[in-house]
Scaffold this motif. Structure first.
Motif, mmCIF file in Angstrom:
data_model
loop_
_atom_site.group_PDB
_atom_site.id
_atom_site.type_symbol
_atom_site.label_atom_id
_atom_site.label_comp_id
_atom_site.label_asym_id
_atom_site.label_seq_id
_atom_site.Cartn_x
_atom_site.Cartn_y
_atom_site.Cartn_z
ATOM 1 N N LEU A 62 28.684 62.096 111.333
ATOM 2 C CA LEU A 62 27.523 61.574 110.921
ATOM 3 C C LEU A 62 26.371 62.341 111.162
ATOM 4 C CD1 LEU A 62 28.786 58.110 110.184
ATOM 5 C CD2 LEU A 62 28.670 59.788 108.322
ATOM 6 N N GLN A 63 26.096 62.339 112.641
ATOM 7 C CA GLN A 63 24.742 62.847 113.076
ATOM 8 C C GLN A 63 24.654 64.189 112.849
ATOM 9 O OE1 GLN A 63 25.469 61.727 117.235
ATOM 10 N NE2 GLN A 63 24.284 59.694 117.161
ATOM 11 N N THR A 64 25.951 65.076 112.596
ATOM 12 C CA THR A 64 26.011 66.407 112.400
ATOM 13 C C THR A 64 25.495 66.780 110.865
ATOM 14 O OG1 THR A 64 27.596 66.819 113.925
ATOM 15 C CG2 THR A 64 27.218 68.607 112.411
ATOM 16 N N ILE A 65 25.905 65.854 110.087
ATOM 17 C CA ILE A 65 25.380 65.850 108.501
ATOM 18 C C ILE A 65 24.065 65.648 108.574
ATOM 19 C CG2 ILE A 65 25.672 64.803 106.565
ATOM 20 C CD1 ILE A 65 28.673 64.128 106.973
ATOM 21 N N ASP A 107 35.291 65.869 103.791
ATOM 22 C CA ASP A 107 36.662 65.916 103.777
ATOM 23 C C ASP A 107 37.400 65.429 105.082
ATOM 24 O OD1 ASP A 107 36.280 66.880 101.172
ATOM 25 O OD2 ASP A 107 36.796 69.067 101.767
ATOM 26 N N TYR A 108 36.808 65.897 106.068
ATOM 27 C CA TYR A 108 37.135 65.529 107.284
ATOM 28 C C TYR A 108 37.165 63.867 107.669
ATOM 29 C CZ TYR A 108 38.425 65.822 112.475
ATOM 30 O OH TYR A 108 39.225 65.733 113.545
ATOM 31 N N LEU A 109 36.151 63.353 107.428
ATOM 32 C CA LEU A 109 35.842 61.998 107.403
ATOM 33 C C LEU A 109 36.788 61.139 106.194
ATOM 34 C CD1 LEU A 109 31.957 61.626 107.645
ATOM 35 C CD2 LEU A 109 33.460 61.062 109.446
ATOM 36 N N LEU A 110 37.120 61.731 105.143
ATOM 37 C CA LEU A 110 37.987 61.133 104.109
ATOM 38 C C LEU A 110 39.308 61.097 104.498
ATOM 39 C CD1 LEU A 110 35.935 62.235 100.602
ATOM 40 C CD2 LEU A 110 35.996 60.076 101.876
ATOM 41 N N LYS A 111 39.665 62.202 104.985
ATOM 42 C CA LYS A 111 41.058 62.378 105.490
ATOM 43 C C LYS A 111 41.590 61.623 106.686
ATOM 44 C CE LYS A 111 41.506 67.068 103.372
ATOM 45 N NZ LYS A 111 42.006 68.632 103.557
ATOM 46 N N HIS A 112 40.415 61.488 107.188
ATOM 47 C CA HIS A 112 40.800 60.514 108.855
ATOM 48 C C HIS A 112 40.126 59.373 108.693
ATOM 49 C CE1 HIS A 112 41.398 64.979 109.663
ATOM 50 N NE2 HIS A 112 42.328 64.727 110.382
ATOM 51 N N PRO A 113 40.400 58.384 107.778
ATOM 52 C CA PRO A 113 39.893 57.177 107.829
ATOM 53 C C PRO A 113 40.035 56.056 108.937
ATOM 54 C CG PRO A 113 41.732 56.906 106.413
ATOM 55 C CD PRO A 113 41.551 58.271 106.860
ATOM 56 N N ALA A 165 24.901 56.440 109.631
ATOM 57 C CA ALA A 165 24.972 56.843 108.325
ATOM 58 C C ALA A 165 23.468 56.628 107.316
ATOM 59 C CB ALA A 165 25.870 55.836 107.459
ATOM 60 N N SER A 166 23.014 55.556 107.979
ATOM 61 C CA SER A 166 21.644 55.296 107.409
ATOM 62 C C SER A 166 20.623 56.400 107.565
ATOM 63 C CB SER A 166 21.051 53.958 108.043
ATOM 64 O OG SER A 166 19.606 53.656 107.722
ATOM 65 N N ASN A 167 20.688 56.995 108.717
ATOM 66 C CA ASN A 167 19.748 58.147 108.977
ATOM 67 C C ASN A 167 20.029 59.405 108.011
ATOM 68 O OD1 ASN A 167 18.737 56.778 111.059
ATOM 69 N ND2 ASN A 167 19.967 57.670 112.737
ATOM 70 N N ILE A 168 21.240 59.536 107.445
ATOM 71 C CA ILE A 168 21.552 60.451 106.651
ATOM 72 C C ILE A 168 20.856 60.460 105.301
ATOM 73 C CG2 ILE A 168 23.163 61.845 105.072
ATOM 74 C CD1 ILE A 168 25.224 60.975 107.352
ATOM 75 N N LEU A 169 20.886 58.735 104.738
ATOM 76 C CA LEU A 169 20.100 58.473 103.604
ATOM 77 C C LEU A 169 18.572 58.678 103.672
ATOM 78 C CD1 LEU A 169 22.203 55.068 103.039
ATOM 79 C CD2 LEU A 169 22.165 57.280 101.481
ATOM 80 N N VAL A 170 18.190 58.200 104.775
ATOM 81 C CA VAL A 170 16.669 58.320 105.340
ATOM 82 C C VAL A 170 16.191 59.879 105.156
ATOM 83 C CG1 VAL A 170 14.836 58.244 106.844
ATOM 84 C CG2 VAL A 170 16.514 56.350 106.482
ATOM 85 N N ALA A 171 17.139 60.832 105.633
ATOM 86 C CA ALA A 171 16.879 62.243 105.720
ATOM 87 C C ALA A 171 16.959 62.763 104.508
ATOM 88 C CB ALA A 171 17.776 63.064 106.649
ATOM 89 N N VAL A 172 17.927 62.242 103.470
ATOM 90 C CA VAL A 172 17.883 62.908 101.929
ATOM 91 C C VAL A 172 16.912 62.230 101.238
ATOM 92 C CG1 VAL A 172 19.139 62.770 99.919
ATOM 93 C CG2 VAL A 172 20.369 63.013 102.171
ATOM 94 N N LEU A 184 28.692 59.443 100.201
ATOM 95 C CA LEU A 184 29.487 59.209 101.609
ATOM 96 C C LEU A 184 28.667 58.467 102.593
ATOM 97 C CD1 LEU A 184 31.646 59.974 103.583
ATOM 98 C CD2 LEU A 184 30.033 61.869 104.137
ATOM 99 N N ALA A 185 27.377 58.661 102.630
ATOM 100 C CA ALA A 185 26.668 58.040 103.776
ATOM 101 C C ALA A 185 26.543 56.412 103.344
ATOM 102 C CB ALA A 185 25.045 58.672 103.657
ATOM 103 N N SER A 186 26.352 56.236 102.116
ATOM 104 C CA SER A 186 26.325 54.863 101.825
ATOM 105 C C SER A 186 27.690 54.154 101.855
ATOM 106 C CB SER A 186 25.990 54.651 100.138
ATOM 107 O OG SER A 186 25.860 53.369 99.696
ATOM 108 N N ASP A 187 28.646 54.786 101.697
ATOM 109 C CA ASP A 187 29.839 53.978 101.904
ATOM 110 C C ASP A 187 30.226 53.881 103.428
ATOM 111 O OD1 ASP A 187 30.308 53.668 99.087
ATOM 112 O OD2 ASP A 187 31.675 55.796 99.163
ATOM 113 N N GLU A 188 29.891 54.774 104.106
ATOM 114 C CA GLU A 188 30.009 54.810 105.698
ATOM 115 C C GLU A 188 29.300 53.528 106.112
ATOM 116 O OE1 GLU A 188 31.700 56.468 107.899
ATOM 117 O OE2 GLU A 188 32.897 57.325 106.265
ATOM 118 N N MET A 189 28.038 53.429 105.537
ATOM 119 C CA MET A 189 27.004 52.354 106.166
ATOM 120 C C MET A 189 27.631 51.016 105.595
ATOM 121 S SD MET A 189 22.861 52.257 105.332
ATOM 122 C CE MET A 189 23.096 51.686 103.575
ATOM 123 N N THR A 190 28.283 50.692 104.562
ATOM 124 C CA THR A 190 28.390 49.588 104.176
ATOM 125 C C THR A 190 30.010 49.206 104.275
ATOM 126 O OG1 THR A 190 28.492 50.208 102.043
ATOM 127 C CG2 THR A 190 26.276 49.340 102.756
#
Length: 1271
Positions: free
Chosen positions: A67-70, A50-56, A111-118, A92-98
């Motif tokens: 993102l590192q925290t996620i 939410d924080y990222l979406l509210k503060h583009p 953002a990519s690291n989140i996708l790898v972790a998931v 979210l991560a995909s959108d942030e990455m691209t």
């Protein structure tokens, strides 16, 4: 109740604080949110989203921390996060990455690291999202590709099933890519994909789909390889080149075997070339090791063709300095060593030869690099190196003598590795232990080296102390090697500084032995006696009571155990020390001992009863000789010179002679010690001689003879003999310098070099010994006066038959080195030297020495070519086997062989081949008798061509050689050997030739054999076989028939024919008919083949044949006519071109007057019949009557007419006439001409054939001619 609200407020506060510029604060924020996320992962993740979406418009740094925290929360609580939340995090991560098309590494990587972790758990969901942004035909975002690469690393089993489809989509994209960053990420992805596939295949037992195979990916991998290798690796961008190289290394394992094999000759040089283009080498070496491993695993055959370039490049890398503060250089070093290991498993012999040869390199870094490789191979390739242990032991002795501490440090490391693998227990291992102990005794470094990499004496000494301690404590197998060996190093003065580490090790070893109650704990020191004798010698030095001295000497000599070599040496040293104060008394006592009863061998029946344990007289003589040596060493110089000849040398010669040398003991046991004793004595005698020489004395006449006897002993099997021999040569050189007028304290650099040579002689490896021997010879050559050179050489010729094979080989090495350096001034001695070599060949059994004699002859020929050739040509005929070997040796050098062959060809072309002699007063006519020199030269050519190394010279000179030998062969038919075959031989004592050899010696046979060998050496085997099949005809004086039958020449020697024809043309004008016949017959046969037109030599041949039409020799004219007629067979299309010349020649032939057998006329008619078929009608029309007129005389022959009519019968077209001709016109039957004509006329009238009307008048005319012949 307010706890969720507080939780929410704290999380929001932390998210706001994530923008702090202090990295420590950022890290603390991440940890704090992670703590909260571990308690309520879904809520914390939702708040972050939410924080990222509210503060583009958050700054990049702030977004990155969130993102590192996620990523941290996902990694920590992946199993507790709800599936819907997982889906939203992926989105979210995909959108942030691209979101940004531009590459913003820090943000997009987070953002990519989140996708790898998931993706570690939800790979299908991740792939669904990622592949949506990885569409065919459209270049994807940089981090889409990067994410796929990282996913393949983190989740191998989940990703590999997708990779085939991913690479299928990726391949078209590679061709579309223009930007270097995209090329880089694709290359990196291919590298990761390949690594993942290899890991998957290596662990199929754990894989979800065990049916996956390597060839599933081979096609796509090779397609990608094609683009990367042929295009991208040439990029100017260093980072891209390295990544491509890394990818190629990983991909090589997945390529189809045939494709990799096909690419290796291009791939390996390209990868090696990257070393020069890039400053960082680790990636290149890693790629190279993977390619090599893949090649070896598939059993590549091409790899062997690349081995030389690989070894050179890898050796350069291993020699590069390694900086431990710079990890890539360390990693590169390790990868290069891995490459060496891979190659060692496949090419152990070539690798070992390469590495060991570079231990002798003058460059310090090269030696260090080779030692690093050697140490690694000993540790890593134990089974492969097992068979190389003795070779390594011998080769490691070279760096033992190195002066560089840096090299010595590497040597210690190698020795340590060898110790753990059983090398030190083998013969020669004691030298390595001694090296360690020597360097435990190093003195301190007085001047600190400016080079920070330099190894000080202290550092090296400490390293050796530790190594010796490790040997004692951790290498159990060395216990019996070190005990009691280490005790022997306690007393020599040079090891005094090593006493502490030696004693520590000895205590540990002794305790170990004593605890285990091992029997060899107790040591019996037989050598104690030797030490005591030396002590007695020192005491007698100080004793003034001459009678006591004599008495003690008597007791020593009688009480010695002469069979004990150690005690014998101790006695000799003691007596020598005594002689320094009591020379006269010592010499008297030694002479008295030599005459005593102890030296009288038992004889008669009592000799049979002698106890086999009694003292061996020969061992006593050995003791006596050794005593004289040490007396010479220690005696006062002013007294020694007057006693050398009368007392010392005289008594030595009595006790050392051929008989003693042969009878003392078996060859391997006694002869070596006796040689050593004599050489030691000689060395000791020479030293005072140097000191007492006055300047500018008479010439040192015996220098050459002495050096010639001593130098070969420098390779004696006994190392002590080798050292003694080099000491003698060293002192002889200084004696010579004194004769030349140099002062006593003068030091000559080259002579001092003999001391270095002496150290190298401790190495028992024959290769090292002979190389060292060559160095010794260069020093001798530099200092030896010219007038002594011949004496030295002839002494060395004697050494070629030395009973010790080592020494005979050394004589050959010294001889050849001297000839190379000084042989140019020996022209007058060449014939004599060649004769000596000829004699030595007859008694030498050592094959290596025979080869060396061949080298001697080559060296002489290089310097005195004309003299050598003239001398060898003049040797008696037929050449004996040793003369043949000398000629064969001259064929070993292609350049020299070419010069000699050209010389011989030139001589053969101008020399008289034979002379006409009246054989007997009773018999009419002349006999052809061969001249000896051309015959000898033909023999010489035959022998030289037997040497396979002459092939290049033979190929180059083939046209000239073939022409000369063909003409020689023609000149040899029907030629006899002279009765005084060797009347002109320069070797007077060999003029009488073995009658059996002469009986088998045939002038023509020599030429036949030479020509056969030439054809074989030129690889014209088919031609050679055809030629041999006609040898019988050649010897039966039907040479022209044999040449004409040899049609294989045109078929197999095509390209060489123009040069051959050109070489043969001059012989057509020769005064010797046999040579003109030979060449004309050869040319005549060539015209029978179309190849002469193809090679454009038809005009040349035709012109020569036309000229021969008028030759004075009828056979030549006949062959020329035949050749001209052959054009109709070989080149029928050219007949009309030469119509005028051909018709004129044939007409001339048919009108030949000087033609007793009508052979020329018949040949002309035969030729005419061939060419008429192809001549235009206009050319034939005017000749019809002329031709019939020329044929008419031949119809007067009844048999000929009958034969002609039988042959022509079918042409008439009547079966009845044909049958009548076949039945009635038989040669053996008579014929009634009237009846025959009547019957013939009847059949002709009945026949309504057109032939009747056209040919009746001609048949009738022939019939009447036939009738006339019957009458």
């Amino acid at each position: 109740q307010n706890r969720p609200a507080i939780h929410r407020e704290v999380t929001l506060a932390l998210l706001d604080a994530a923008n702090d510029r202090d990295p420590v604060v950022q890290e603390q924020v991440r940890k704090s949110i992670l703590t909260l996320g571990n308690q309520q992962p879904d809520k914390v993740l939702s708040m972050c989203q939410d924080y990222l979406l509210k503060h583009p418009k958050l700054v990049v740094g702030h977004r990155v921390v969130i993102l590192q925290t996620i990523e941290l929360v996902v990694k920590s609580r992946i199993d507790d996060i709800s599936y819907p939340k997982i889906k939203s995090v992926i989105q979210l991560a995909s959108d942030e990455m691209t979101k940004s098309k531009e590459v913003v590494p820090e943000w997009q990587q987070a953002a990519s690291n989140i996708l790898v972790a998931v993706g570690n758990k939800y790979i299908n969901d991740i792939m669904e999202e990622i592949l949506g942004k990885f569409r065919p035909g459209v270049l994807p975002h940089f981090f889409v590709v990067q994410t796929l690469a990282n996913l393949s690393d983190s989740n191998v089993y989940g990703m590999v099933p997708f990779l085939n489809a991913i690479m299928g989509t990726m391949l078209p994209m590679l061709g579309m890519t223009k930007q270097d960053n995209m090329k880089w990420v694709f290359s990196s992805a291919l590298c990761h994909f390949s690594e993942s596939i290899l890991e998957y295949l290596a662990n199929l037992d754990k894989a979800p789909d065990p049916t996956v195979r390597k060839d599933t990916f081979s096609s796509e991998i090779y397609s990608a390889y094609d683009i990367l290798f042929n295009s991208w690796i040439q990029s100017r961008e260093s980072k891209l080149r390295l990544t491509v190289a890394e990818a190629l290394g990983s991909m090589s394992h997945l390529m189809a075997h045939d494709k990799l094999e096909e690419q290796l000759p291009k791939l390996l040089p390209t990868v090696l070339g990257l070393y020069k283009k890039n400053s960082e080498h680790y990636i290149i070496s890693k790629s190279l090791s993977q390619i090599l491993e893949a090649s070896v695993n598939m059993g590549s055959r091409v790899l062997e063709t690349q081995i030389d370039g690989l070894l050179v490049a890898l050796h350069q890398q291993i020699c590069s300095p390694m900086d431990f503060s710079n990890p890539p250089t360390v990693k590169n070093h390790n990868e290069v060593l891995r490459c060496f290991t891979i190659l060692a498993n496949t090419f152990p012999d070539r690798l070992m030869v390469f590495v060991l040869q570079r231990l002798e390199n003058s460059n310090e870094r090269n030696r260090m690099g080779s030692l690093a490789v050697l140490r690694h191979l000993i540790n890593s390739s134990t089974s492969i190196m097992e068979t190389k242990r003795l070779l390594i032991l011998v080769s490691i002795r070279q760096p033992l003598a190195d002066h560089s501490n840096k090299v010595k440090k590497r040597v210690v490391q190698v020795i340590s590795a060898m110790a753990h693998h059983g090398y030190l227990e083998l013969e020669g291992g004691d030298l390595l232990v001694r090296f360690i102990i020597q360097h435990c005794a190093l003195p301190d470094t007085y001047h600190r080296p400016p080079d920070p990499e330099e190894v000080t004496n202290e550092a090296l000494r400490s390293m050796c102390d530790n190594t010796l301690h490790l040997f004692t404590t951790t290498v159990g197998r060395l216990t019996d090697v070190l005990w009691p060996m280490l005790l022997c190093y306690l007393t020599p003065n040079q090891y005094a500084n090593a006493t502490t580490p030696l004693c520590k090790s000895l205590i540990l070893l002794a305790n170990k032995k004593q605890t285990a109650q091992e029997p060899n704990f107790i040591i019996d020191f037989n050598a104690q006696g030797s030490f005591l004798y030396r002590c007695i010698g020192v005491i007698l030095q100080q004793c003034y009571n001459k009678e006591l001295v004599r008495k003690q000497l008597q007791e020593i000599l009688i009480g010695t155990r002469h069979n004990d070599a150690i005690e014998r040496t101790g006695v000799a040293m003691g007596i020598g020390l005594c002689a320094s104060s009591h020379l006269d008394g010592t010499l008297e006592k030694l002479e008295e001992f030599g005459k005593s009863d102890a030296f009288r061998k038992a004889s008669g029946i009592f000799g049979l009863l002698k106890d086999k344990n009694d003292v061996d007289v020969e061992k006593m003589k050995s003791t006596l000789i050794l005593c004289y040596g040490y007396v010479a060493l220690h005696a006062p110089e002013d007294k020694l010179l007057t006693r050398i000849d009368s007392d010392i040398l005289h008594n030595i010669s009595k006790n050392f002679n051929t008989k003693v040398k042969q009878s003392a003991e078996p060859t391997d046991v006694m002869r070596t010690p006796v040689r050593y004793l004599v050489l030691t004595t000689c060395a000791n005698l020479m030293y005072p001689t140097i000191l007492n020489l006055s300047c500018n004395l008479v010439t040192f006449h015996n220098l050459g003879a002495l050096v010639g006897r001593l130098a070969p002993r420098c390779t004696d099997p006994n190392p002590e003999v080798r050292r003694a021999a080099i000491d003698c040569v060293y002192r002889l050189m200084y004696i010579q310098l004194r004769y030349e007028g140099f002062s006593l304290d003068y030091k000559d650099d080259s002579v001092e070099g003999l001391l270095d040579v002496r150290e190298k002689l401790s190495n028992p490896d024959n290769t090292v010994l002979y190389k060292t021997c060559s160095e010794l010879t260069k020093i001798i050559s530099k200092r030896l006066p010219q007038q002594q050179l011949s004496t030295l050489l002839f002494m060395l010729y004697d050494g070629l038959v030395d009973s010790q094979s080592n020494c005979s080989r050394a004589s050959s090495v010294i001889l050849n080195t001297l000839l190379k350096n000084r042989g140019a001034g020996l022209q007058d001695l060449v014939p004599e030297m060649l004769e000596v070599l000829h004699n030595r060949l007859q008694v030498i059994g050592e094959e290596q020495v025979k080869v060396a004699i061949g080298q001697s002859i080559l060296i002489l020929a290089t310097q005195h070519l004309q003299t050598v050739v003239n001398t060898l040509v003049a040797y008696p005929l037929p050449y004996d086997s040793w003369s043949c070997e000398m000629w064969i040796a001259l064929g070993a050098d292609s350049t020299l062989a070419l010069q000699i062959m050209e010389m011989i060809i030139e001589k053969l072309n101008v020399m008289v081949p034979y002379v006409d002699k009246k054989e007997s007063m009773l018999r009419p006519g002349l006999t052809k008798v061969a001249t000896s020199q051309p015959l000898a030269m033909t023999c010489a050519l035959r022998e030289m061509m037997l040497n396979g190394q002459s092939a290049d010279a033979v190929a180059y000179l083939f046209p000239k050689l073939f022409s000369a030998l063909l003409v020689r062969l023609g000149s040899s038919v029907g030629v006899q050997l002279p009765k005084d075959l060797n009347s002109n031989s320069i070797i007077s004592d060999r003029k009488t030739t073995n009658k059996i050899n002469v009986a088998n010696f045939d002038v023509c046979g020599v030429a036949v054999e030479a020509l056969r060998i030439l054809l074989g050496r030129a690889q014209l085997d088919a031609l050679s076989c055809c030629f041999l099949s006609h040898c019988g005809k050649i010897k039966c004086d039907h040479f022209e028939e044999a040449i004409l039958s040899n049609r294989a020449m045109a078929k197999h020697a095509g390209p060489r024919l123009p040069s051959i024809v050109e070489s043969l043309c001059p012989s057509l004008c020769n005064i010797y008919e046999c040579q003109r016949i030979t060449v004309t017959a050869f040319f005549s046969e060539l015209l029978n083949h179309h190849v002469v037109t193809e090679l454009m030599i038809l005009d040349m041949l035709m012109n020569n044949m036309m000229e021969r039409i008028t030759d004075t020799c009828g056979t030549v004219r006949m062959l020329a006519v035949r050749g001209l007629g052959n054009i109709a067979v070989g080149s029928p299309e050219k007949v009309n071109k030469y119509a005028k010349e051909l018709l004129a020649a044939m007409s001339s032939g048919m009108e030949e007057n000087d033609d007793p057998g009508k052979l020329i006329t018949l040949e002309a008619m035969s030729g005419m019949s061939k060419i008429l078929i192809y001549l235009d009608q206009k050319n034939v029309h005017l000749l019809v009557v002329y031709i019939f007129m020329k044929i008419k005389p031949f119809l007067e022959n009844v048999s000929a007419c009958k034969y002609a009519m039988r042959i022509c019968a079918p042409v008439i077209g009547s079966e009845q006439i044909s049958a009548m001709f076949q039945n009635h016109l038989l040669e053996e039957k008579g014929l009634h001409h009237g009846e025959f004509i009547n019957d013939l006329t009847k059949y002709l009238v009945r026949s309504k054939s057109f032939l009747y009307y056209k040919n009746t008048h001609r048949i009738a005319e022939c019939a009447y001619e036939f009738r006339d012949s019957l009458l």
